[in-house]
Design a protein around this motif. Structure first.
Motif, PDB file in Angstrom:
ATOM      1  N   GLY A   8       0.807  -1.217   0.000  1.00 27.87           N
ATOM      2  CA  GLY A   8       0.000   0.000   0.000  1.00 27.87           C
ATOM      3  C   GLY A   8       0.841   1.268   0.000  1.00 27.87           C
ATOM      4  O   GLY A   8       0.325   2.372   0.122  1.00 27.87           O
ATOM      5  N   GLY A   9       2.155   1.104  -0.133  1.00 28.56           N
ATOM      6  CA  GLY A   9       3.094   2.217  -0.070  1.00 28.56           C
ATOM      7  C   GLY A   9       4.299   1.777   0.734  1.00 28.56           C
ATOM      8  O   GLY A   9       4.525   0.581   0.916  1.00 28.56           O
ATOM      9  N   GLN A  10       5.057   2.728   1.224  1.00 30.20           N
ATOM     10  CA  GLN A  10       6.205   2.411   2.061  1.00 30.20           C
ATOM     11  C   GLN A  10       6.295   3.433   3.177  1.00 30.20           C
ATOM     12  O   GLN A  10       6.320   4.646   2.924  1.00 30.20           O
ATOM     13  CB  GLN A  10       7.506   2.419   1.252  1.00 30.20           C
ATOM     14  CG  GLN A  10       7.661   1.234   0.319  1.00 30.20           C
ATOM     15  CD  GLN A  10       7.934  -0.065   1.055  1.00 30.20           C
ATOM     16  OE1 GLN A  10       9.051  -0.362   1.458  1.00 30.20           O
ATOM     17  NE2 GLN A  10       6.892  -0.867   1.245  1.00 30.20           N
ATOM     18  N   PHE A  11       6.316   2.895   4.411  1.00 32.94           N
ATOM     19  CA  PHE A  11       6.502   3.721   5.584  1.00 32.94           C
ATOM     20  C   PHE A  11       5.408   4.781   5.642  1.00 32.94           C
ATOM     21  O   PHE A  11       4.237   4.434   5.532  1.00 32.94           O
ATOM     22  CB  PHE A  11       7.934   4.256   5.618  1.00 32.94           C
ATOM     23  CG  PHE A  11       8.925   3.161   5.257  1.00 32.94           C
ATOM     24  CD1 PHE A  11       9.187   2.126   6.152  1.00 32.94           C
ATOM     25  CD2 PHE A  11       9.532   3.123   4.014  1.00 32.94           C
ATOM     26  CE1 PHE A  11      10.047   1.085   5.814  1.00 32.94           C
ATOM     27  CE2 PHE A  11      10.400   2.096   3.671  1.00 32.94           C
ATOM     28  CZ  PHE A  11      10.657   1.073   4.567  1.00 32.94           C
ATOM     29  N   CYS A  12       5.737   6.071   5.765  1.00 32.13           N
ATOM     30  CA  CYS A  12       4.672   7.077   5.863  1.00 32.13           C
ATOM     31  C   CYS A  12       4.145   7.509   4.494  1.00 32.13           C
ATOM     32  O   CYS A  12       3.152   8.220   4.411  1.00 32.13           O
ATOM     33  CB  CYS A  12       5.161   8.299   6.646  1.00 32.13           C
ATOM     34  SG  CYS A  12       6.463   9.228   5.806  1.00 32.13           S
ATOM     35  N   ASP A  13       4.780   7.069   3.415  1.00 35.26           N
ATOM     36  CA  ASP A  13       4.333   7.426   2.062  1.00 35.26           C
ATOM     37  C   ASP A  13       3.354   6.375   1.571  1.00 35.26           C
ATOM     38  O   ASP A  13       3.709   5.208   1.381  1.00 35.26           O
ATOM     39  CB  ASP A  13       5.533   7.518   1.113  1.00 35.26           C
ATOM     40  CG  ASP A  13       6.454   8.672   1.473  1.00 35.26           C
ATOM     41  OD1 ASP A  13       5.930   9.788   1.671  1.00 35.26           O
ATOM     42  OD2 ASP A  13       7.668   8.460   1.568  1.00 35.26           O
ATOM     43  N   ARG A  14       2.118   6.784   1.386  1.00 32.15           N
ATOM     44  CA  ARG A  14       1.055   5.840   1.056  1.00 32.15           C
ATOM     45  C   ARG A  14       0.559   6.079  -0.367  1.00 32.15           C
ATOM     46  O   ARG A  14       0.633   7.181  -0.893  1.00 32.15           O
ATOM     47  CB  ARG A  14      -0.126   5.977   2.029  1.00 32.15           C
ATOM     48  CG  ARG A  14       0.240   5.969   3.502  1.00 32.15           C
ATOM     49  CD  ARG A  14       1.157   4.834   3.933  1.00 32.15           C
ATOM     50  NE  ARG A  14       0.598   3.526   3.667  1.00 32.15           N
ATOM     51  CZ  ARG A  14       1.328   2.404   3.587  1.00 32.15           C
ATOM     52  NH1 ARG A  14       2.639   2.449   3.756  1.00 32.15           N
ATOM     53  NH2 ARG A  14       0.745   1.256   3.353  1.00 32.15           N
ATOM     54  N   GLY A  36       9.668   7.145   9.922  1.00 34.81           N
ATOM     55  CA  GLY A  36       9.820   5.874  10.619  1.00 34.81           C
ATOM     56  C   GLY A  36      10.430   4.765   9.783  1.00 34.81           C
ATOM     57  O   GLY A  36      10.290   3.581  10.098  1.00 34.81           O
ATOM     58  N   ARG A  37      11.128   5.133   8.736  1.00 36.10           N
ATOM     59  CA  ARG A  37      11.680   4.146   7.796  1.00 36.10           C
ATOM     60  C   ARG A  37      12.630   3.162   8.485  1.00 36.10           C
ATOM     61  O   ARG A  37      12.474   1.947   8.375  1.00 36.10           O
ATOM     62  CB  ARG A  37      12.391   4.884   6.656  1.00 36.10           C
ATOM     63  CG  ARG A  37      12.820   3.996   5.522  1.00 36.10           C
ATOM     64  CD  ARG A  37      13.457   4.803   4.377  1.00 36.10           C
ATOM     65  NE  ARG A  37      13.678   3.961   3.236  1.00 36.10           N
ATOM     66  CZ  ARG A  37      12.925   3.944   2.143  1.00 36.10           C
ATOM     67  NH1 ARG A  37      11.888   4.754   2.033  1.00 36.10           N
ATOM     68  NH2 ARG A  37      13.197   3.119   1.146  1.00 36.10           N
ATOM     69  N   LEU A  59      13.176   2.453  11.667  1.00 35.85           N
ATOM     70  CA  LEU A  59      12.546   1.673  12.728  1.00 35.85           C
ATOM     71  C   LEU A  59      11.768   0.498  12.144  1.00 35.85           C
ATOM     72  O   LEU A  59      11.872  -0.639  12.607  1.00 35.85           O
ATOM     73  CB  LEU A  59      11.629   2.568  13.559  1.00 35.85           C
ATOM     74  CG  LEU A  59      10.900   1.894  14.716  1.00 35.85           C
ATOM     75  CD1 LEU A  59      11.899   1.350  15.732  1.00 35.85           C
ATOM     76  CD2 LEU A  59       9.955   2.884  15.381  1.00 35.85           C
ATOM     77  N   ARG A  60      11.000   0.760  11.094  1.00 45.28           N
ATOM     78  CA  ARG A  60      10.216  -0.308  10.461  1.00 45.28           C
ATOM     79  C   ARG A  60      11.126  -1.358   9.816  1.00 45.28           C
ATOM     80  O   ARG A  60      10.849  -2.561   9.875  1.00 45.28           O
ATOM     81  CB  ARG A  60       9.251   0.276   9.422  1.00 45.28           C
ATOM     82  CG  ARG A  60       8.429  -0.772   8.700  1.00 45.28           C
ATOM     83  CD  ARG A  60       7.535  -1.563   9.638  1.00 45.28           C
ATOM     84  NE  ARG A  60       6.814  -2.597   8.915  1.00 45.28           N
ATOM     85  CZ  ARG A  60       6.396  -3.734   9.461  1.00 45.28           C
ATOM     86  NH1 ARG A  60       6.608  -3.976  10.743  1.00 45.28           N
ATOM     87  NH2 ARG A  60       5.752  -4.619   8.734  1.00 45.28           N
ATOM     88  N   LEU A  61      12.226  -0.922   9.213  1.00 48.64           N
ATOM     89  CA  LEU A  61      13.142  -1.874   8.593  1.00 48.64           C
ATOM     90  C   LEU A  61      13.730  -2.834   9.628  1.00 48.64           C
ATOM     91  O   LEU A  61      13.906  -4.025   9.354  1.00 48.64           O
ATOM     92  CB  LEU A  61      14.269  -1.134   7.853  1.00 48.64           C
ATOM     93  CG  LEU A  61      13.834  -0.423   6.574  1.00 48.64           C
ATOM     94  CD1 LEU A  61      14.983   0.404   6.003  1.00 48.64           C
ATOM     95  CD2 LEU A  61      13.297  -1.395   5.540  1.00 48.64           C
ATOM     96  N   LYS A  62      13.994  -2.347  10.834  1.00 46.04           N
ATOM     97  CA  LYS A  62      14.485  -3.231  11.907  1.00 46.04           C
ATOM     98  C   LYS A  62      13.425  -4.250  12.291  1.00 46.04           C
ATOM     99  O   LYS A  62      13.738  -5.401  12.592  1.00 46.04           O
ATOM    100  CB  LYS A  62      14.894  -2.404  13.131  1.00 46.04           C
ATOM    101  CG  LYS A  62      16.220  -1.682  12.942  1.00 46.04           C
ATOM    102  CD  LYS A  62      16.610  -0.914  14.181  1.00 46.04           C
ATOM    103  CE  LYS A  62      17.908  -0.175  13.926  1.00 46.04           C
ATOM    104  NZ  LYS A  62      18.297   0.672  15.054  1.00 46.04           N
ATOM    105  N   GLN A  63      12.164  -3.825  12.312  1.00 46.33           N
ATOM    106  CA  GLN A  63      11.085  -4.772  12.649  1.00 46.33           C
ATOM    107  C   GLN A  63      10.955  -5.855  11.580  1.00 46.33           C
ATOM    108  O   GLN A  63      10.749  -7.029  11.907  1.00 46.33           O
ATOM    109  CB  GLN A  63       9.763  -4.016  12.783  1.00 46.33           C
ATOM    110  CG  GLN A  63       9.705  -3.083  13.960  1.00 46.33           C
ATOM    111  CD  GLN A  63       8.490  -2.156  13.919  1.00 46.33           C
ATOM    112  OE1 GLN A  63       7.826  -2.022  12.892  1.00 46.33           O
ATOM    113  NE2 GLN A  63       8.188  -1.539  15.045  1.00 46.33           N
ATOM    114  N   VAL A  64      11.066  -5.456  10.322  1.00 49.25           N
ATOM    115  CA  VAL A  64      10.868  -6.391   9.210  1.00 49.25           C
ATOM    116  C   VAL A  64      12.031  -7.367   9.077  1.00 49.25           C
ATOM    117  O   VAL A  64      11.842  -8.566   8.848  1.00 49.25           O
ATOM    118  CB  VAL A  64      10.662  -5.628   7.885  1.00 49.25           C
ATOM    119  CG1 VAL A  64      10.655  -6.575   6.693  1.00 49.25           C
ATOM    120  CG2 VAL A  64       9.370  -4.833   7.930  1.00 49.25           C
TER     121      VAL A  64
END
Length: 197
Positions: free
Chosen positions: A109-115, A186-187, A189-194
């Protein structure tokens, strides 16, 4: 006579050196979409063997698209980067490995905060060889995910349209704004989760 001939050969050889040195090395290209092209451009530029990274648009049906066309969601284009690299120093498989670490391949649906559709991740391939390597890489990346399931497609590359000049090298030209955007989005932070780490 032999001396003159030897001198002429040396002169011709020396005269040919600049032409040989100026001949560009063989290059190859790879095209990736991964959300904001500023971030993709920034993160691919530091890879040894990468010669140039260009922000642009691909995957849609509008010729010569503008940023406004792409973000309006009517063009079908993705924000993407074209990576030109030296295949003697870097292979396509490593670029793919790097690509996966820069995106959330579980989010279509997009990436991070860019939808929106223009920010979806995708790999664009220009040959059967690239497709085979990309599909194998995609399977391997899916196994390494810490969360979610792989939804990032491998698509045929059509035309890559370079972005407007004000988008190019954005992170270098606007370092503070870029860092604030990246943090706020939040790019990392999200990459660490993934991917873990």
């Amino acid at each position: 006579m032999r001396r003159l001939l030897s001198l002429l050969i040396t002169v011709f050889a020396l005269a040919a050196l600049p032409a040989l040195a100026a001949k560009p090395a063989k290059t190859a290209t790879a095209v990736f979409a991964g959300g904001c092209f500023w971030c993709m451009e920034h993160d691919m530029q530091g890879v040894p063997g990468v010669l140039k990274v260009e922000s642009g648009y691909t995957g849609g049906h509008v010729n010569n698209p503008t940023y406004r066309d792409v973000t309006s969601e009517r063009s079908g284009h993705y924000e993407a980067v074209r990576v030109t690299y030296d295949p003697a120093k870097l292979d396509y498989g490593f670029l793919l490995y790097r690509y996966w670490k820069l995106v959330d391949p579980t989010d279509d649906g997009g990436q991070f905060c860019d939808r929106g559709p223009s920010y979806r991740p995708a790999i664009f391939v220009s040959s059967p060889q690239q497709r085979a390597i990309a599909e194998t890489s995609r399977t391997e990346a899916a196994r390494r995910l810490k969360t979610g399931r792989m939804v990032t497609p491998v698509l045929d590359l059509k035309t890559f349209w370079p972005a407007e000049a004000y988008h190019r090298d954005y992170a270098k030209r606007n370092a503070l704004n870029y860092q604030a955007y990246r943090l706020g989005c939040g790019r990392d932070l999200r990459l660490k989760q993934v991917w873990g780490g």
